[in-house]
Write a protein that holds these residues in place. Structure first.
Motif, PDB file in Angstrom:
ATOM      1  N   ALA A   1       0.820  -1.219   0.000  1.00 46.16           N
ATOM      2  CA  ALA A   1       0.000   0.000   0.000  1.00 46.16           C
ATOM      3  C   ALA A   1       0.846   1.258   0.000  1.00 46.16           C
ATOM      4  CB  ALA A   1      -0.936  -0.006   1.207  1.00 46.16           C
ATOM      5  N   SER A   2       2.022   1.205   0.595  1.00 44.05           N
ATOM      6  CA  SER A   2       2.861   2.401   0.685  1.00 44.05           C
ATOM      7  C   SER A   2       3.865   2.518  -0.458  1.00 44.05           C
ATOM      8  CB  SER A   2       3.625   2.398   2.013  1.00 44.05           C
ATOM      9  OG  SER A   2       4.447   1.242   2.115  1.00 44.05           O
ATOM     10  N   GLU A   3       4.213   1.400  -1.103  1.00 41.00           N
ATOM     11  CA  GLU A   3       5.271   1.429  -2.117  1.00 41.00           C
ATOM     12  C   GLU A   3       4.738   1.440  -3.544  1.00 41.00           C
ATOM     13  OE1 GLU A   3       8.395   1.862  -1.563  1.00 41.00           O
ATOM     14  OE2 GLU A   3       8.229   1.801   0.619  1.00 41.00           O
ATOM     15  N   VAL A   4       3.616   0.798  -3.804  1.00 38.00           N
ATOM     16  CA  VAL A   4       3.077   0.689  -5.160  1.00 38.00           C
ATOM     17  C   VAL A   4       2.035   1.787  -5.362  1.00 38.00           C
ATOM     18  CG1 VAL A   4       1.955  -0.795  -6.851  1.00 38.00           C
ATOM     19  CG2 VAL A   4       3.480  -1.791  -5.134  1.00 38.00           C
ATOM     20  N   ALA A   5       2.224   2.607  -6.368  1.00 34.63           N
ATOM     21  CA  ALA A   5       1.304   3.725  -6.606  1.00 34.63           C
ATOM     22  C   ALA A   5       0.105   3.270  -7.417  1.00 34.63           C
ATOM     23  CB  ALA A   5       2.041   4.852  -7.343  1.00 34.63           C
ATOM     24  N   GLY A   6      -0.893   4.160  -7.486  1.00 23.97           N
ATOM     25  CA  GLY A   6      -2.068   3.885  -8.304  1.00 23.97           C
ATOM     26  C   GLY A   6      -3.170   3.202  -7.535  1.00 23.97           C
ATOM     27  N   PRO A   7      -4.088   2.550  -8.240  1.00 26.36           N
ATOM     28  CA  PRO A   7      -5.233   1.906  -7.575  1.00 26.36           C
ATOM     29  C   PRO A   7      -4.838   0.772  -6.647  1.00 26.36           C
ATOM     30  CG  PRO A   7      -5.144   1.320  -9.905  1.00 26.36           C
ATOM     31  CD  PRO A   7      -4.158   2.412  -9.704  1.00 26.36           C
ATOM     32  N   ILE A   8      -3.686   0.138  -6.878  1.00 29.76           N
ATOM     33  CA  ILE A   8      -3.253  -0.931  -5.975  1.00 29.76           C
ATOM     34  C   ILE A   8      -3.018  -0.379  -4.572  1.00 29.76           C
ATOM     35  CG2 ILE A   8      -1.356  -2.518  -5.489  1.00 29.76           C
ATOM     36  CD1 ILE A   8      -1.164  -3.100  -8.401  1.00 29.76           C
ATOM     37  N   SER A   9      -2.396   0.792  -4.480  1.00 27.27           N
ATOM     38  CA  SER A   9      -2.164   1.412  -3.180  1.00 27.27           C
ATOM     39  C   SER A   9      -3.480   1.704  -2.471  1.00 27.27           C
ATOM     40  CB  SER A   9      -1.359   2.698  -3.362  1.00 27.27           C
ATOM     41  OG  SER A   9      -1.212   3.375  -2.134  1.00 27.27           O
ATOM     42  N   VAL A  10      -4.476   2.203  -3.225  1.00 26.17           N
ATOM     43  CA  VAL A  10      -5.772   2.545  -2.623  1.00 26.17           C
ATOM     44  C   VAL A  10      -6.472   1.299  -2.102  1.00 26.17           C
ATOM     45  CG1 VAL A  10      -8.029   3.555  -3.071  1.00 26.17           C
ATOM     46  CG2 VAL A  10      -5.985   4.588  -4.073  1.00 26.17           C
ATOM     47  N   GLU A  11      -6.505   0.240  -2.897  1.00 32.11           N
ATOM     48  CA  GLU A  11      -7.234  -0.964  -2.506  1.00 32.11           C
ATOM     49  C   GLU A  11      -6.553  -1.684  -1.348  1.00 32.11           C
ATOM     50  OE1 GLU A  11     -10.105  -1.603  -3.494  1.00 32.11           O
ATOM     51  OE2 GLU A  11     -10.216  -0.164  -5.142  1.00 32.11           O
ATOM     52  N   PHE A  12      -5.233  -1.810  -1.390  1.00 31.74           N
ATOM     53  CA  PHE A  12      -4.543  -2.490  -0.297  1.00 31.74           C
ATOM     54  C   PHE A  12      -4.587  -1.664   0.985  1.00 31.74           C
ATOM     55  CE2 PHE A  12      -2.999  -5.334  -3.487  1.00 31.74           C
ATOM     56  CZ  PHE A  12      -2.651  -6.494  -2.809  1.00 31.74           C
ATOM     57  N   GLN A  13      -4.558  -0.346   0.860  1.00 30.10           N
ATOM     58  CA  GLN A  13      -4.683   0.482   2.054  1.00 30.10           C
ATOM     59  C   GLN A  13      -6.063   0.335   2.665  1.00 30.10           C
ATOM     60  OE1 GLN A  13      -2.075   2.320   3.389  1.00 30.10           O
ATOM     61  NE2 GLN A  13      -3.489   2.421   5.125  1.00 30.10           N
ATOM     62  N   SER A  14      -7.081   0.180   1.816  1.00 27.60           N
ATOM     63  CA  SER A  14      -8.427  -0.057   2.328  1.00 27.60           C
ATOM     64  C   SER A  14      -8.500  -1.379   3.085  1.00 27.60           C
ATOM     65  CB  SER A  14      -9.428  -0.052   1.165  1.00 27.60           C
ATOM     66  OG  SER A  14     -10.721  -0.397   1.605  1.00 27.60           O
ATOM     67  N   VAL A  15      -7.841  -2.414   2.552  1.00 23.84           N
ATOM     68  CA  VAL A  15      -7.821  -3.707   3.240  1.00 23.84           C
ATOM     69  C   VAL A  15      -7.102  -3.589   4.585  1.00 23.84           C
ATOM     70  CG1 VAL A  15      -6.943  -6.075   3.116  1.00 23.84           C
ATOM     71  CG2 VAL A  15      -7.986  -5.023   1.100  1.00 23.84           C
ATOM     72  N   VAL A  16      -5.969  -2.899   4.597  1.00 24.24           N
ATOM     73  CA  VAL A  16      -5.211  -2.737   5.848  1.00 24.24           C
ATOM     74  C   VAL A  16      -6.023  -1.953   6.878  1.00 24.24           C
ATOM     75  CG1 VAL A  16      -3.151  -1.694   6.853  1.00 24.24           C
ATOM     76  CG2 VAL A  16      -2.991  -2.938   4.679  1.00 24.24           C
ATOM     77  N   ASP A  17      -6.709  -0.907   6.455  1.00 28.66           N
ATOM     78  CA  ASP A  17      -7.512  -0.113   7.389  1.00 28.66           C
ATOM     79  C   ASP A  17      -8.654  -0.932   7.982  1.00 28.66           C
ATOM     80  OD1 ASP A  17      -5.883   2.027   6.884  1.00 28.66           O
ATOM     81  OD2 ASP A  17      -7.212   2.927   5.385  1.00 28.66           O
ATOM     82  N   LYS A  18      -9.284  -1.759   7.176  1.00 25.31           N
ATOM     83  CA  LYS A  18     -10.365  -2.598   7.696  1.00 25.31           C
ATOM     84  C   LYS A  18      -9.853  -3.638   8.674  1.00 25.31           C
ATOM     85  CE  LYS A  18     -13.372  -2.093   3.661  1.00 25.31           C
ATOM     86  NZ  LYS A  18     -14.008  -2.780   2.502  1.00 25.31           N
ATOM     87  N   MET A  19      -8.662  -4.152   8.408  1.00 25.19           N
ATOM     88  CA  MET A  19      -8.082  -5.115   9.352  1.00 25.19           C
ATOM     89  C   MET A  19      -7.729  -4.448  10.677  1.00 25.19           C
ATOM     90  SD  MET A  19      -5.680  -7.196   6.645  1.00 25.19           S
ATOM     91  CE  MET A  19      -4.774  -8.054   7.914  1.00 25.19           C
ATOM     92  N   LYS A  20      -7.375  -3.172  10.643  1.00 18.45           N
ATOM     93  CA  LYS A  20      -7.026  -2.472  11.878  1.00 18.45           C
ATOM     94  C   LYS A  20      -8.231  -2.253  12.784  1.00 18.45           C
ATOM     95  CE  LYS A  20      -2.991   0.038  10.099  1.00 18.45           C
ATOM     96  NZ  LYS A  20      -2.426   1.381   9.778  1.00 18.45           N
ATOM     97  N   ILE A  21      -9.427  -2.159  12.222  1.00 14.80           N
ATOM     98  CA  ILE A  21     -10.619  -1.934  13.041  1.00 14.80           C
ATOM     99  C   ILE A  21     -11.327  -3.242  13.384  1.00 14.80           C
ATOM    100  CG2 ILE A  21     -10.966   0.355  12.075  1.00 14.80           C
ATOM    101  CD1 ILE A  21     -13.198  -0.773  10.377  1.00 14.80           C
ATOM    102  N   GLY A  22     -10.668  -4.384  13.129  1.00 17.51           N
ATOM    103  CA  GLY A  22     -11.213  -5.658  13.561  1.00 17.51           C
ATOM    104  C   GLY A  22     -11.761  -6.551  12.480  1.00 17.51           C
ATOM    105  N   ARG A  23     -11.706  -6.124  11.238  1.00 20.08           N
ATOM    106  CA  ARG A  23     -12.198  -6.952  10.139  1.00 20.08           C
ATOM    107  C   ARG A  23     -11.185  -8.046   9.853  1.00 20.08           C
ATOM    108  NH1 ARG A  23     -17.098  -7.733   8.178  1.00 20.08           N
ATOM    109  NH2 ARG A  23     -17.384  -7.400   5.951  1.00 20.08           N
ATOM    110  N   THR A  24     -11.653  -9.266   9.609  1.00 15.00           N
ATOM    111  CA  THR A  24     -10.738 -10.342   9.270  1.00 15.00           C
ATOM    112  C   THR A  24     -10.136 -10.109   7.885  1.00 15.00           C
ATOM    113  OG1 THR A  24     -12.500 -11.697   8.322  1.00 15.00           O
ATOM    114  CG2 THR A  24     -12.057 -11.949  10.675  1.00 15.00           C
ATOM    115  N   MET A  25      -8.977 -10.699   7.666  1.00 19.94           N
ATOM    116  CA  MET A  25      -8.296 -10.502   6.394  1.00 19.94           C
ATOM    117  C   MET A  25      -9.103 -11.087   5.234  1.00 19.94           C
ATOM    118  SD  MET A  25      -4.437 -11.617   5.254  1.00 19.94           S
ATOM    119  CE  MET A  25      -4.884 -13.359   5.148  1.00 19.94           C
TER     120      MET A  25
END
Length: 324
Positions: free
Chosen positions: A178-202
């Motif tokens: 999420a931090s190294e790859v630019a473009g939509p991949i960064s947005v989607e993986f950052q969304s996954v990481v944020d959801k995991m931080k609030i308790g969502r399973t991977m």
């Protein structure tokens, strides 16, 4: 009263009845019951998964305006439209999208009226343009974003492979992507990481991202992780093989695109030629083509021709579309 005027009157009456129905119809009992059950389950459940879902619903609800909530009553499938808008990666709301559609339709209708087209036909073509042009624009943005995502996705997987081989857990490697790859991949993986931080399973966060992106490549990635968590094994080696498969899949798509380019070019030329000739003749001699919009027989013949051309274009498009 002519047949065309009768058809317009019947269509206007049906449209008025539809607007009255939508205005007078109350909320759906089934939807209201489902909302109450979900609210009760979120209030009394002790599961972290349910709590995470409730928090995500509250976050999404704060993004919607009152206008969006009202407009949902007049849209046949607001969830599908909202999902298509999310796939573009743009921060658009339903009110902005519908406002743009109305603006495009009004502009086209006024332009045609200024050119001398009959009022009813100009309104109908304006409504068609207001629906079709934003729809195709959103489809173009979705396709552009998906192509950019798929072109960089194997590189993102290989970056995860290097992180896994260096000893990082899978959640940390997603954050690195999420931090190294630019473009939509960064947005989607950052969304996954944020959801995991609030308790969502991977698994749940990845599946939601897969549903939103809608590409087989990312679905392969989600299925690979799910199977590996159930069966075990070397995840780095599995993802490396997946990256190689995705690269070969992309190469096969390019080969098929090159082989079918001649057929697509022929379809574009054959499909656009009648409209180009009609537009050129209308531009050179507007009076000669003016009867086409006034004579009811010519209008019916033109609509029939458009229907048959649409069927032919759909068949030709399906003939040159290949699934890999």
């Amino acid at each position: 009263m002519s047949m065309m005027q009768m058809m317009m009157m019947v269509g206007g009456m049906l449209g008025m009845l539809g607007l009255i129905y939508f205005a007078m119809a109350g909320p759906s009992p089934d939807k209201a019951r489902a909302r109450r059950l979900d609210s009760l389950r979120e209030r009394h459940s002790k599961s972290d998964e349910v709590a995470a879902q409730a928090q995500m619903k509250r976050i999404l609800a704060t993004r919607e305006t009152k206008m969006d909530s009202r407009l949902q009553q007049f849209i046949p499938n607001p969830a599908l439209l909202r999902r298509r808008i999310e796939q573009t990666g743009k921060n658009w709301s339903l009110s902005k999208y519908l406002g743009g559609s109305l603006g495009v339709g009004a502009f086209v209708a006024l332009l045609l009226l200024f050119k001398g087209m009959p009022f009813i036909l100009a309104i109908v073509l304006g409504l068609f343009a207001g629906v079709a042009i934003p729809h195709f624009a959103v489809s173009y943005l979705i396709g552009k974003r998906i192509n950019l995502f798929n072109s960089r996705f194997p590189d993102a997987i290989e970056l995860m492979v290097r992180g896994l081989r260096s000893g990082l857990p899978i959640s940390e490697t997603m954050g690195v992507v999420a931090s190294e790859v630019a473009g939509p991949i960064s947005v989607e993986f950052q969304s996954v990481v944020d959801k995991m931080k609030i308790g969502r399973t991977m698994e749940a966060a990845l599946q939601e991202a897969a549903d939103r992106i809608g590409t087989p490549e990312f679905q392969f990635f989600v299925i690979t992780l799910a199977i590996q968590r159930e069966t075990g094994g070397n995840l780095a080696e599995t993802l490396a093989n997946l990256a190689e498969v995705l690269r070969k899949r992309a190469q096969m798509k390019l080969k098929i695109k090159a082989m079918s380019s001649e057929s697509k070019a022929s379809a574009y030329i054959v499909g656009s030629l009648p409209f180009v000739v009609f537009g050129l003749v209308w531009f050179i001699n507007p009076g000669y083509m003016g009867g086409f919009f006034e004579d009811e027989r010519l209008i019916v013949a033109g609509l029939g021709g458009l229907v048959w051309m649409s069927i032919g274009a759909a068949i030709m498009a399906k003939m040159v579309r290949f699934e890999i």
